[in-house]
Design an enzyme around this catalytic site. Structure first.
Site, PDB file in Angstrom:
ATOM      1  N   CYS A 297       0.825  -1.214   0.000  1.00  0.00           N
ATOM      2  CA  CYS A 297       0.000   0.000   0.000  1.00  0.00           C
ATOM      3  C   CYS A 297       0.862   1.269   0.000  1.00  0.00           C
ATOM      4  O   CYS A 297       0.595   2.219  -0.743  1.00  0.00           O
ATOM      5  CB  CYS A 297      -0.941  -0.002   1.201  1.00  0.00           C
ATOM      6  SG  CYS A 297      -0.155  -0.491   2.743  1.00  0.00           S
TER       7      CYS A 297
ATOM      8  N   HIS B 112      -2.246   5.883   6.022  1.00  0.00           N
ATOM      9  CA  HIS B 112      -0.836   6.274   6.125  1.00  0.00           C
ATOM     10  C   HIS B 112      -0.725   7.737   5.664  1.00  0.00           C
ATOM     11  O   HIS B 112      -1.571   8.214   4.908  1.00  0.00           O
ATOM     12  CB  HIS B 112       0.049   5.458   5.188  1.00  0.00           C
ATOM     13  CG  HIS B 112       0.041   3.984   5.408  1.00  0.00           C
ATOM     14  ND1 HIS B 112       0.399   3.379   6.585  1.00  0.00           N
ATOM     15  CD2 HIS B 112      -0.246   2.962   4.551  1.00  0.00           C
ATOM     16  CE1 HIS B 112       0.336   2.066   6.458  1.00  0.00           C
ATOM     17  NE2 HIS B 112      -0.063   1.776   5.238  1.00  0.00           N
TER      18      HIS B 112
HETATM   19  P1  NAD Z   1      -5.998 -10.296   6.467  1.00  0.00           P
HETATM   20  O1  NAD Z   1      -5.480 -10.993   7.669  1.00  0.00           O
HETATM   21  O2  NAD Z   1      -6.999  -9.217   6.624  1.00  0.00           O
HETATM   22  O3  NAD Z   1      -6.623 -11.373   5.472  1.00  0.00           O
HETATM   23  C1  NAD Z   1      -5.979 -12.588   5.167  1.00  0.00           C
HETATM   24  C2  NAD Z   1      -7.036 -13.647   4.892  1.00  0.00           C
HETATM   25  O4  NAD Z   1      -6.380 -14.881   4.560  1.00  0.00           O
HETATM   26  C3  NAD Z   1      -7.924 -13.939   6.094  1.00  0.00           C
HETATM   27  O5  NAD Z   1      -9.263 -14.087   5.652  1.00  0.00           O
HETATM   28  C4  NAD Z   1      -7.385 -15.271   6.635  1.00  0.00           C
HETATM   29  O6  NAD Z   1      -8.367 -16.029   7.269  1.00  0.00           O
HETATM   30  C5  NAD Z   1      -6.949 -15.935   5.356  1.00  0.00           C
HETATM   31  N1  NAD Z   1      -5.910 -16.959   5.540  1.00  0.00           N
HETATM   32  C6  NAD Z   1      -5.015 -17.077   6.524  1.00  0.00           C
HETATM   33  N2  NAD Z   1      -4.218 -18.132   6.297  1.00  0.00           N
HETATM   34  C7  NAD Z   1      -4.616 -18.677   5.132  1.00  0.00           C
HETATM   35  C8  NAD Z   1      -4.198 -19.790   4.367  1.00  0.00           C
HETATM   36  N3  NAD Z   1      -3.180 -20.551   4.776  1.00  0.00           N
HETATM   37  N4  NAD Z   1      -4.848 -20.067   3.208  1.00  0.00           N
HETATM   38  C9  NAD Z   1      -5.880 -19.302   2.798  1.00  0.00           C
HETATM   39  N5  NAD Z   1      -6.318 -18.217   3.487  1.00  0.00           N
HETATM   40  C10 NAD Z   1      -5.697 -17.926   4.643  1.00  0.00           C
HETATM   41  O7  NAD Z   1      -4.717  -9.780   5.675  1.00  0.00           O
HETATM   42  P2  NAD Z   1      -4.637  -8.552   4.680  1.00  0.00           P
HETATM   43  O8  NAD Z   1      -4.458  -7.302   5.463  1.00  0.00           O
HETATM   44  O9  NAD Z   1      -5.717  -8.637   3.681  1.00  0.00           O
HETATM   45  O10 NAD Z   1      -3.223  -8.823   3.997  1.00  0.00           O
HETATM   46  C11 NAD Z   1      -3.069  -9.752   2.946  1.00  0.00           C
HETATM   47  C12 NAD Z   1      -1.836  -9.386   2.153  1.00  0.00           C
HETATM   48  O11 NAD Z   1      -2.025  -8.070   1.619  1.00  0.00           O
HETATM   49  C13 NAD Z   1      -0.533  -9.335   2.945  1.00  0.00           C
HETATM   50  O12 NAD Z   1       0.521  -9.705   2.084  1.00  0.00           O
HETATM   51  C14 NAD Z   1      -0.414  -7.864   3.302  1.00  0.00           C
HETATM   52  O13 NAD Z   1       0.927  -7.477   3.556  1.00  0.00           O
HETATM   53  C15 NAD Z   1      -0.942  -7.237   2.035  1.00  0.00           C
HETATM   54  N6  NAD Z   1      -1.458  -5.867   2.189  1.00  0.00           N
HETATM   55  C16 NAD Z   1      -2.208  -5.509   3.270  1.00  0.00           C
HETATM   56  C17 NAD Z   1      -2.657  -4.211   3.382  1.00  0.00           C
HETATM   57  C18 NAD Z   1      -3.443  -3.746   4.565  1.00  0.00           C
HETATM   58  O14 NAD Z   1      -3.355  -2.596   4.931  1.00  0.00           O
HETATM   59  N7  NAD Z   1      -4.229  -4.576   5.193  1.00  0.00           N
HETATM   60  C19 NAD Z   1      -2.367  -3.285   2.380  1.00  0.00           C
HETATM   61  C20 NAD Z   1      -1.661  -3.689   1.252  1.00  0.00           C
HETATM   62  C21 NAD Z   1      -1.188  -4.989   1.173  1.00  0.00           C
END
Ligand code: NAD
Length: 338
Positions: free
Chosen positions: A140, A220
């Site tokens: 992000c 941010h």
């Molecule tokens: P999150 O925890 O909100 O969502 C992750 C999802 O994956 C959850 O529904 C969880 O239950 C599921 N999960 C966990 N283990 C799993 C598995 N082994 N197989 C399948 N599903 C599984 O996480 P998020 O914030 O959406 O982040 C996901 C990715 O996006 C990360 O790489 C993070 O760095 C990136 N990201 C996050 C943001 C943010 O601000 N939240 C912004 C940009 C990028």
């Protein structure tokens, strides 16, 4: 029409699911969940086929009255491309499975560039991902930096960037993360990883970054100092950013002087989940002093990478090879500033 599956229906995954479902040149084939929680229930209510990533948990979904369409194995059979939005570090492990099955995938910024092999930003390097099998959409913060640095580089040429990122401590639903009463240099080392991450998509850019965490969940905030190759005025920069898709200019004098007010604005726009997919640049902050450009911007961390995932899918599946056309199509379908 090519079928897209979302593995990891969390903060990013559920937003990308909605964004894919809104496009007319790809279809959402399903999403995966591990737990029969409210998100699982709502995915089914939206008509998204739900697959369980831990097959042994089928009974739990039955007990909760949530109808599943199958297990993750069935999910793999249904998709041409996966958006892997699982927590940091899991995506790289999943890549081994996808490789064996011959399924393309986008990954998120929590994965390491070296493990995935290719990073993506719609504006900086769309064409590098045409036909690619595995692509990581940068984080992000990195997406926010690229969205404004790319047009500024096009306008005036960039000699050197220094940026200080004030990062939200946690997403709004993350009740166990912090800080709740501290300012934390994070990482405490200089430079932070954000500069090298920008370089994965803007090759050769001279950029050094520092970052800290603060007790807020909303957005941010970035502070940029950019030495320019060519002389331009603040008005030239304002004009360029005003005409850049996925960037909006906001004014403190008009009530948008903070991340809280910008999020309120997103609510008033009627955006789904109050998301602000665009990067908001404070117009008053834009200034050029001795050939150096200064500006401040805000990044909605939960949503800015969502349209980039859609564009990455188009590039990988060769649905569209012109970045401007893909960006415009995604924006139109999602109601984003074009
Ligand atoms: P999150 O925890 O909100 O969502 C992750 C999802 O994956 C959850 O529904 C969880 O239950 C599921 N999960 C966990 N283990 C799993 C598995 N082994 N197989 C399948 N599903 C599984 O996480 P998020 O914030 O959406 O982040 C996901 C990715 O996006 C990360 O790489 C993070 O760095 C990136 N990201 C996050 C943001 C943010 O601000 N939240 C912004 C940009 C990028």
């Amino acid at each position: 029409m090519k079928a897209v599956g979302i593995n990891g229906y969390g903060t990013i995954g559920k937003r990308v699911a909605d964004a894919v479902a809104a496009q007319d040149d790809m279809k959402l084939a399903g999403v995966t969940k591990r737990t029969p929680d409210f998100e699982s229930k709502m995915a089914v209510e939206k008509g998204y086929p739900l697959y369980i990533s831990v097959p042994e948990r089928e009974e739990l979904f039955e007990e909760a009255g949530i109808k599943i369409s199958g297990t993750i194995e069935d999910f793999y059979d249904k998709v041409d491309v996966i958006v892997d939005a699982t927590p940091e570090g899991i995506g790289a492990k999943n890549m081994e499975i996808y490789k064996k099955l011959g399924i393309k995938s986008t990954f998120q910024g929590g994965e390491k560039h070296d493990q995935i092999g290719k990073s993506f930003n719609s504006f900086a390097n769309f064409k590098d991902s045409i036909g690619a099998d595995y692509v990581r959409v940068v984080s992000c913060n990195t997406t926010g930096l690229c969205r404004t640095l790319k047009p500024i580089n096009d306008l005036a040429g960039i000699k050197k960037v220094r940026a200080v990122m004030v990062r939200r401590g946690a997403d709004p639903a993350q009740v166990k993360k912090g800080p709740i009463n501290a300012i934390v240099p994070n990482p405490p080392t200089v430079p932070s990883h954000h500069g090298p991450d920008v370089q994965t998509v803007m090759n050769g850019l001279n950029i050094t970054t520092m970052a800290l965490l603060v007790p807020t969940t909303l957005m941010h905030q970035h502070n940029l100092m950019v030495e320019l190759e060519n002389s331009v005025s603040a008005d030239d920069v304002i004009d360029k950013l005003e005409n850049t898709p996925r960037v909006i200019l906001v004014e403190a004098s008009k009530g948008l002087g903070s991340t809280a007010q910008i999020m309120e604005y997103a609510k008033d726009l009627g955006r789904p989940r109050s998301d602000l997919f665009e990067i908001a640049v404070w117009k008053e902050s834009i200034n050029v002093v001795d050939g150096e450009l200064y500006y401040m911007q805000a990044v909605h961390q939960e949503s800015d990478v969502v349209p980039e995932n859609v564009d990455a899918i188009r590039a990988m599946l060769e649905i569209e090879e012109d970045p401007a056309k893909s960006i415009a199509k995604t924006n139109k379908a999602m109601g984003i500033k074009g």
